[in-house]
Design an enzyme around this catalytic site. Sequence first.
Site, PDB file in Angstrom:
ATOM      1  CG  ASP A  25      46.096  46.592  41.549  1.00 13.37           C
ATOM      2  OD1 ASP A  25      46.908  46.760  40.622  1.00 13.37           O
ATOM      3  OD2 ASP A  25      46.389  45.991  42.603  1.00 13.37           O
ATOM      4  NE  ARG A  78      58.573  43.787  50.373  1.00 13.05           N
ATOM      5  CZ  ARG A  78      58.336  43.866  49.072  1.00 13.05           C
ATOM      6  NH1 ARG A  78      57.135  43.555  48.592  1.00 13.05           N
ATOM      7  NH2 ARG A  78      59.269  44.248  48.251  1.00 13.05           N
TER       8      ARG A  78
END
Length: 286
Positions: A150, A41
């Site tokens: 978030d 990733r």
Amino acid sequence: MRIGDPIIELSLKRFRLLRDLINSFCGIYFSDDSLFLVESRLTERLLFLGLDSFDDYYHYLRYNPKGETELEEMVDLLTTNETYFYREEYQLRAFTADILPELHRRLESRRRLMVWSAGCATGEEAYTVAMMIKDTGLFDDWDVRIFGCDISRQVLTHARRGIYGPSAFRCTRPELQARHFTKTPQGYKVKDSIRAMCHFGHLNLLDEERIVLVGHVDVIFCRNVMIYFDKKSKSHLISLFYDRLRDGGFLLLGHTESLINLSTAFELVHLSEDLVYRRPEVPHGP
Ligand SMILES: C[S@@+](CC[C@H](N)C(=O)[O-])C[C@H]1O[C@@H](n2cnc3c(N)ncnc32)[C@H](O)[C@@H]1O
């Protein structure tokens, strides 16, 4: 990453340093099994930054003036933002059937209800809560605020936009979708009456200084966030939640999560369809 793209090799030693950096920054913990996931990733990110080793990346994160911003970018690439409307419906039924009527009685004189969706991802949880509150009809002339936060700025942009594709509706009954959304060429848009109840902000839940800005709330939804944390970070976050909740306020976790071995400060409340946690009311004197 696509098959055939170059991979920059991440050694176990460097992986563990990166893992500890992520963990102390935001609570998320990667076991050694996640090395290849992290490597694949992040490779593209290193190439984007013009770095050719994870040693250089680690150095960049620690010592470059842009290191803190990069930490956020990295976490964004590594987190799971999976969410959808009306997730874990049995718990939401308990919220509507038991918690909301109780809060309505208890807060009648204040006529103000504050709910926090902590780790809201793209906003479906916060909007679901708003829709459920509205559908009870109990709070129509109240000041109702739902705050979604978030650590990922990207998901918050989506949350504020409030437009969703089919996968967000996998658990939504058609009549609810028809009631609370408008069809647009880009997808289904949350109606303005619901959007007006919700606000979204960027917040790292482990940032003790900024978390106080949330103020005091009556309900915290923190579902499927701490499952990625280590035990120490979970306990720490639970104590921060305790401080943010008003006396008698509720903490709703995901169905696989509990406070066992994490905190004894909350009481467990048995509702018709679920078990939830509550900050105890201050005992009244004789
Ligand atoms: C799997 S989603 C859960 C979304 C929603 N609560 C639900 O249950 O459907 C987890 C979210 O938590 C966020 N998150 C993880 N660590 C965080 C932290 N330290 N501070 C704020 N958000 C965090 C991730 O970015 C992600 O969007």
